[in-house]
Design a protein around this motif. Structure first.
Motif, short mmCIF file in Angstrom:
data_model
loop_
_atom_site.label_atom_id
_atom_site.label_comp_id
_atom_site.label_asym_id
_atom_site.label_seq_id
_atom_site.Cartn_x
_atom_site.Cartn_y
_atom_site.Cartn_z
N ASP A 83 0.82 -1.22 0.00
CA ASP A 83 0.00 0.00 0.00
C ASP A 83 0.85 1.26 0.00
O ASP A 83 0.54 2.24 0.70
CB ASP A 83 -0.94 0.00 1.22
N VAL A 84 1.91 1.26 -0.81
CA VAL A 84 2.83 2.40 -0.78
C VAL A 84 2.20 3.67 -1.34
O VAL A 84 2.66 4.78 -1.06
CB VAL A 84 4.14 2.08 -1.53
N ALA A 85 1.14 3.53 -2.14
CA ALA A 85 0.48 4.71 -2.70
C ALA A 85 -0.58 5.28 -1.76
O ALA A 85 -1.18 6.31 -2.05
CB ALA A 85 -0.14 4.37 -4.05
N SER A 86 -0.84 4.60 -0.64
CA SER A 86 -1.84 5.05 0.31
C SER A 86 -1.18 5.88 1.40
O SER A 86 0.04 6.03 1.45
CB SER A 86 -2.56 3.86 0.93
N ASP A 87 -2.00 6.42 2.33
CA ASP A 87 -1.43 7.16 3.46
C ASP A 87 -1.17 6.25 4.66
O ASP A 87 -0.81 6.73 5.73
CB ASP A 87 -2.35 8.33 3.86
N LYS A 88 -1.34 4.92 4.46
CA LYS A 88 -1.06 3.95 5.52
C LYS A 88 -0.25 2.78 4.97
O LYS A 88 -0.73 1.64 4.92
CB LYS A 88 -2.36 3.47 6.15
N PRO A 89 0.98 3.04 4.55
CA PRO A 89 1.81 1.95 4.01
C PRO A 89 2.29 1.04 5.14
O PRO A 89 2.28 1.43 6.32
CB PRO A 89 2.98 2.69 3.38
N TYR A 90 2.69 -0.14 4.77
CA TYR A 90 3.30 -1.04 5.76
C TYR A 90 4.23 -2.01 5.04
O TYR A 90 4.20 -2.14 3.81
CB TYR A 90 2.24 -1.78 6.58
N VAL A 91 5.07 -2.66 5.82
CA VAL A 91 6.05 -3.60 5.29
C VAL A 91 5.92 -4.91 6.07
O VAL A 91 5.75 -4.88 7.29
CB VAL A 91 7.49 -3.05 5.43
N THR A 92 5.98 -6.02 5.38
CA THR A 92 6.03 -7.30 6.06
C THR A 92 7.36 -7.98 5.78
O THR A 92 7.98 -7.77 4.73
CB THR A 92 4.89 -8.24 5.61
N TYR A 93 7.79 -8.77 6.76
CA TYR A 93 8.98 -9.59 6.57
C TYR A 93 8.82 -10.86 7.38
O TYR A 93 7.97 -10.93 8.30
CB TYR A 93 10.26 -8.85 6.96
N ARG A 94 9.62 -11.85 7.04
CA ARG A 94 9.53 -13.13 7.71
C ARG A 94 10.81 -13.44 8.46
O ARG A 94 11.91 -13.20 7.97
CB ARG A 94 9.25 -14.23 6.68
N THR A 95 10.66 -13.96 9.67
CA THR A 95 11.79 -14.47 10.42
C THR A 95 11.40 -15.86 10.91
O THR A 95 10.47 -16.01 11.70
CB THR A 95 12.18 -13.55 11.59
N GLY A 96 12.07 -16.87 10.37
CA GLY A 96 11.63 -18.25 10.62
C GLY A 96 10.28 -18.46 9.98
O GLY A 96 10.08 -18.19 8.80
N GLU A 97 9.30 -18.92 10.75
CA GLU A 97 7.95 -19.13 10.25
C GLU A 97 7.03 -17.95 10.55
O GLU A 97 5.88 -17.92 10.10
CB GLU A 97 7.35 -20.40 10.88
N GLU A 98 7.55 -16.97 11.30
CA GLU A 98 6.72 -15.85 11.71
C GLU A 98 6.78 -14.70 10.70
O GLU A 98 7.87 -14.29 10.28
CB GLU A 98 7.18 -15.34 13.08
N VAL A 99 5.61 -14.20 10.31
CA VAL A 99 5.52 -13.01 9.45
C VAL A 99 5.21 -11.81 10.33
O VAL A 99 4.24 -11.82 11.09
CB VAL A 99 4.45 -13.19 8.36
N ILE A 100 6.05 -10.80 10.22
CA ILE A 100 5.92 -9.61 11.06
C ILE A 100 5.52 -8.43 10.20
O ILE A 100 6.06 -8.23 9.11
CB ILE A 100 7.24 -9.33 11.80
N ARG A 101 4.58 -7.64 10.70
CA ARG A 101 4.10 -6.45 9.99
C ARG A 101 4.63 -5.19 10.66
O ARG A 101 4.59 -5.07 11.89
CB ARG A 101 2.57 -6.44 9.97
N VAL A 102 5.15 -4.27 9.84
CA VAL A 102 5.63 -2.99 10.34
C VAL A 102 4.79 -1.88 9.71
O VAL A 102 4.87 -1.63 8.50
CB VAL A 102 7.12 -2.76 9.99
N ASP A 103 3.95 -1.25 10.50
CA ASP A 103 3.20 -0.08 10.03
C ASP A 103 4.07 1.15 10.15
O ASP A 103 4.85 1.29 11.11
CB ASP A 103 1.92 0.08 10.86
N CYS A 104 3.94 2.06 9.20
CA CYS A 104 4.83 3.22 9.19
C CYS A 104 4.19 4.38 8.42
O CYS A 104 3.17 4.20 7.73
CB CYS A 104 6.17 2.86 8.56
N ASP A 105 4.81 5.54 8.56
CA ASP A 105 4.38 6.70 7.78
C ASP A 105 5.01 6.68 6.39
O ASP A 105 4.37 7.04 5.39
CB ASP A 105 4.78 8.00 8.49
#
Length: 390
Positions: free
Chosen positions: A131-153
């Motif tokens: 959602d990089v074109a929106s005003d609420k982008p976020y990034v996901t990444y994986r460590t092991g089997e866990e997917v982590i979400r990073v919300d940001c400006d």
């Protein structure tokens, strides 16, 4: 997890931006796909322009650079069996460059992030901007089997030419300019005393060569090779013999050789992607542009990106002023294309192109003769080499 700025890429660009923003109270996280040891094992350029050195000091990371870095007030161009010196200090208005290995610079940035408790995640797999074109982008990444979400400006893509950030911009929104050169640089790192206290760029009928250094006991040498060559084709002895052939006799006689610590072939490419912003995603460094190493502009061009981004984001968070981030792409690209021009000029001046004409050889010779007969030409070279103003 929520941060203000999510930075993809844990090289010097991403770490520098994270450090600068952290010092201003702006919360960041850096996501790096490789281990720290791998990042620190990469051998890269070590000529820092005046503005980059100042940025390191502003980031409170310049103490070791100032203590151990080599201040160079000039460099040499070898041609026709002789050496001509470019006086950077004289022709740039008193500026100079710092020779300090990128590995050491990156190490300093890591230590600074550790000291401040900065969030740097290594071995972050499948990093994906959303959602990089929106005003609420976020990034996901994986460590092991866990997917982590990073919300940001905002998201900053400092993840290199092959990274995911530029690929996250729709193709119809991105224009790419590229030139691939028909040769590469075979580089050798050796624990030997440098042959010269200042860099030597060599133009020779057998091809380009460069004598560089990381310290007074660590040398870095290069020779131009065809793209078809492989590292395995070159023994240490063969490399040293070829390097000597391309240097003036006096320099070759003083060259101290030794076993290679690292040996690699780097292809040469010029590349620019426009624009460097799409929505809430900004591109920086090699994610947006590549230059041949001839003019020592690669890392330094990335530093100017970080300078513009840092000040733009600082104005946004501290003053509510978006002028800097809105004008980031245009401002950064204006300087990048000047760096592209200079790198192209240095590459064209000093290399032997396989499809060259005798006319091209004459132009190279005439360009060099003009360079060292004209103070205006040397001033132009010097001001570009030490770095144009940010």
């Amino acid at each position: 997890m929520k941060v203000q700025v999510c930075i993809i890429g844990g090289g010097p660009s991403g770490l520098m931006l994270s450090q600068l923003l952290h010092l201003q109270g702006i919360d960041t996280i850096v996501l790096e796909k490789s281990s720290r040891d791998y990042v620190l094992s990469r051998i890269r350029a070590g000529v820092l322009e005046h503005g980059f050195a100042e940025l390191m000091r502003e980031a409170q990371c310049g103490e070791r650079m100032d203590r151990e870095g080599e201040i160079h007030h000039g460099f040499y161009i070898a041609h026709d069996g002789k050496l001509d010196r470019v006086d950077l200090h004289k022709y740039s208005g008193g500026s100079s460059v710092v020779v300090y290995g990128q590995t050491e610079l990156t190490r300093d940035l890591y230590e600074a992030r550790d000291k401040l408790g900065g969030k740097v995640v290594h071995n972050a797999l499948d990093v994906t901007p959303h959602d990089v074109a929106s005003d609420k982008p976020y990034v996901t990444y994986r460590t092991g089997e866990e997917v982590i979400r990073v919300d940001c400006d905002y998201i900053v893509g400092a993840d290199g030419f092959h990274g995911v950030s530029r690929k996250s911009i729709p193709q119809d929104k991105l224009q790419e300019f590229e030139r691939v050169y028909p040769f590469g640089w075979l580089g050798v790192l050796s624990r030997t005393k440098p042959v010269s206290p200042e860099l030597i760029y060599a133009k020779h009928e057998r091809g380009f060569a460069l004598c560089s250094l990381r310290s007074q006991v660590l040398s870095r040498y290069y020779v131009q090779v065809p793209l078809t060559d492989k590292v395995e084709d070159w023994s240490d002895d063969a490399f040293w013999e070829e390097l000597k052939r391309r240097l003036p006799e006096k320099v070759a006689a003083e060259l101290i050789t030794g076993p290679s610590i690292e040996k690699s072939i780097a292809p040469l490419r010029s590349f620019v992607a426009e624009p460097m912003r799409y929505g809430r995603l900004f591109l920086a460094g090699d994610a947006a542009h590549i230059v041949p190493p001839t003019g020592a502009r690669g890392l330094n061009s990335a530093a100017s990106d970080i300078y513009y981004l840092y000040h733009g984001l600082l104005d946004h968070y501290k003053k509510g002023d978006d002028t800097g981030i809105d004008g980031y792409s245009q401002r950064a690209l204006a300087r990048i294309w000047k760096a592209q021009r200079f790198s192209w000029w240095m590459t064209t001046l000093l290399h032997r192109f396989p499809d060259r004409l005798s006319y091209d050889d004459k132009l190279q010779d005439t360009e060099l003769a003009y360079l060292f007969s004209s103070e205006a030409a040397q001033r132009s070279l010097a001001e570009n080499y030490v770095g144009l103003p940010f």
